[in-house]
Scaffold this active site. Structure first.
Site, PDB file in Angstrom:
ATOM      1  N   GLU A 164     114.402 -85.427 -68.763  1.00 38.40           N
ATOM      2  CA  GLU A 164     113.139 -85.410 -69.489  1.00 38.40           C
ATOM      3  C   GLU A 164     111.966 -85.968 -68.173  1.00 38.40           C
ATOM      4  OE1 GLU A 164     114.393 -89.443 -71.829  1.00 38.40           O
ATOM      5  OE2 GLU A 164     115.059 -88.543 -73.430  1.00 38.40           O
ATOM      6  N   GLU A 258     119.206 -83.665 -76.154  1.00 38.29           N
ATOM      7  CA  GLU A 258     119.227 -85.114 -76.698  1.00 38.29           C
ATOM      8  C   GLU A 258     118.672 -85.766 -77.863  1.00 38.29           C
ATOM      9  OE1 GLU A 258     118.710 -87.683 -72.913  1.00 38.29           O
ATOM     10  OE2 GLU A 258     117.981 -88.919 -74.512  1.00 38.29           O
TER      11      GLU A 258
HETATM   12  C1  IDC Z   1     120.348 -94.964 -71.033  1.00 32.77           C
HETATM   13  C2  IDC Z   1     121.253 -95.206 -71.045  1.00 32.77           C
HETATM   14  C3  IDC Z   1     121.593 -97.171 -70.593  1.00 32.77           C
HETATM   15  C4  IDC Z   1     120.998 -96.667 -69.164  1.00 32.77           C
HETATM   16  C5  IDC Z   1     119.732 -96.017 -68.505  1.00 32.77           C
HETATM   17  C6  IDC Z   1     119.609 -95.298 -67.344  1.00 32.77           C
HETATM   18  O1  IDC Z   1     121.383 -95.566 -72.254  1.00 32.77           O
HETATM   19  O2  IDC Z   1     123.194 -97.202 -70.356  1.00 32.77           O
HETATM   20  O3  IDC Z   1     121.468 -97.770 -68.521  1.00 32.77           O
HETATM   21  O4  IDC Z   1     119.660 -94.528 -69.542  1.00 32.77           O
HETATM   22  O5  IDC Z   1     118.175 -95.167 -66.999  1.00 32.77           O
HETATM   23  C7  IDC Z   1     117.406 -91.116 -72.169  1.00 32.77           C
HETATM   24  C8  IDC Z   1     117.647 -90.970 -71.067  1.00 32.77           C
HETATM   25  C9  IDC Z   1     119.276 -91.608 -71.080  1.00 32.77           C
HETATM   26  C10 IDC Z   1     119.195 -93.245 -71.588  1.00 32.77           C
HETATM   27  C11 IDC Z   1     118.785 -92.520 -72.996  1.00 32.77           C
HETATM   28  C12 IDC Z   1     118.690 -94.306 -73.904  1.00 32.77           C
HETATM   29  O6  IDC Z   1     117.804 -89.210 -71.240  1.00 32.77           O
HETATM   30  O7  IDC Z   1     119.357 -92.003 -70.085  1.00 32.77           O
HETATM   31  O8  IDC Z   1     119.803 -93.520 -71.543  1.00 32.77           O
HETATM   32  N1  IDC Z   1     117.644 -92.220 -73.341  1.00 32.77           N
HETATM   33  O9  IDC Z   1     117.762 -94.567 -73.784  1.00 32.77           O
HETATM   34  N2  IDC Z   1     115.836 -90.347 -73.704  1.00 32.77           N
HETATM   35  C13 IDC Z   1     116.070 -91.466 -74.569  1.00 32.77           C
HETATM   36  C14 IDC Z   1     116.916 -91.912 -74.640  1.00 32.77           C
END
Ligand code: IDC
Length: 332
Positions: A164, A258
């Protein structure tokens, strides 16, 4: 436990695997080496393919042994009937940069376990902070040189080179991609490569100042068998995004590496109606997807209840998110 619906590749060629042995083919046996034809992901016969599956959580927290085990992946392959598994290797946040060799070993172990079940393995170089992929170019070069060299002959590996990107112009993402892609192509001339897009892989929709997909369409990344990532979270995103995603799919090959039914922070409430409407757009446009995330994380996005471990991979231990995704994957 549930019967395995598949044989195991186990050295079988695709032709052998078609033997009528009463066991259905695995996704890799069925589709073989994937390719991008125009704006569509296709199988080795040139027929359009929609892969559907799960993303792991960050493997530094929910990786092999902590959560992903043979039993967990058997459930994903045989009970959930997934076509693919995305292996989310964070670079920061306690990820790859802390132990490049160790994380490469862990990715190798999970990729092998996914391929052994005949699922496509999406190797996710999971950046998002810093949002500029060029900040991790050296790590990416080292990592993908190793992975591409080892899996060059596999029909089941897809490379996701930057999860991302955010806060940077399309030109910088394109420059990063055109530096990393040749490293992969030196070893693996055909494996599909997914390039992250502006604004947390929103095709630019979420990035102030971006012209959205137009920037990619007018200035695409140089290379073959490339796709562009789009991510959605159905409690945060809605019809505005669905309309623009459908329009972009007419001009770009897209892979939803994702997505989720909850808020974009991976938590909050599920909006399964909006999720279903997104899934309809993906099906109508033959866009593959991986759902966030195959873990027992406490957040809404965890599909297994906290503490689910070996031997307890049954419906009784699914969260509401897990129940919805499992049913959707099994609904062929
Ligand atoms: C989130 C995880 C969380 C973690 C965080 C770290 O749910 O546990 O602490 O990342 O940065 C994304 C990202 C993905 C995110 C997820 C939800 O690729 O890493 O996970 N998300 O926030 N993009 C949109 C949503």
């Amino acid at each position: 436990m549930y019967p395995s619906r598949r044989g195991r590749l186990g050295g079988k060629s695709k032709a052998d695997a078609d033997e009528p042995d009463g066991v259905s083919e695995t996704p890799v046996e069925r589709h073989g080496q994937l390719q991008v034809v125009g704006t569509t992901l296709c199988d080795d016969s040139g027929d359009p393919v929609q892969l559907r599956g799960m993303s792991t959580h960050g493997i530094q927290w929910f990786g092999w042994e902590e959560f992903l085990t043979d039993a967990a992946l058997d459930a994903l392959a045989d009970d959930w009937q997934a076509d693919c598994c995305r292996i989310a290797m964070y670079v920061q946040e306690g990820g790859y940069e802390t132990d490049p060799e160790g994380f490469t070993d862990e990715v190798r172990r999970i990729v092998d376990a996914v391929l052994d079940r005949g699922l496509y393995a999406i190797v996710d170089f999971h950046i998002h902070d810093p949002g500029d992929p060029l900040a991790n170019l050296d790590h990416a070069t080292t990592f993908f040189e190793t992975v591409a060299a080892e899996y060059a002959d596999s029909e089941g590996v897809i490379y996701e080179i930057c999860n991302e990107p955010n806060g940077v112009a399309w030109d910088r993402i394109k420059a990063y991609a055109e530096a990393v892609i040749p490293v992969i192509r030196r070893y693996d001339p055909k494996g599909p490569i997914v390039v992250g897009t502006r604004g947390w892989s929103s095709l630019g929709f979420a990035e102030v100042g971006s012209e959205g997909p137009r920037e990619i369409i007018e200035n695409p990344v140089d290379g073959e068998n490339l796709l562009y990532a789009y991510h959605f979270y159905a409690s945060t995103h809605g019809q505005w995004e669905r309309d623009r995603l459908a329009a972009a799919a007419d001009e770009l090959p897209i892979f939803v590496t994702e997505c989720g039914s909850m808020e974009a922070d991976g938590d909050g409430t599920n909006d399964f109606e909006s999720t279903r409407e997104f899934m309809d757009v993906l099906a109508d446009n033959t866009i593959s997807w991986a759902f966030w995330n195959y873990s027992d994380d406490w957040r809404t996005s965890g599909v297994w209840t906290e503490g689910t471990t070996d031997g307890s991979w049954t419906e009784a231990n699914l969260t509401p998110t897990g129940q919805w995704v499992r049913e959707t994957l099994r609904d062929r």
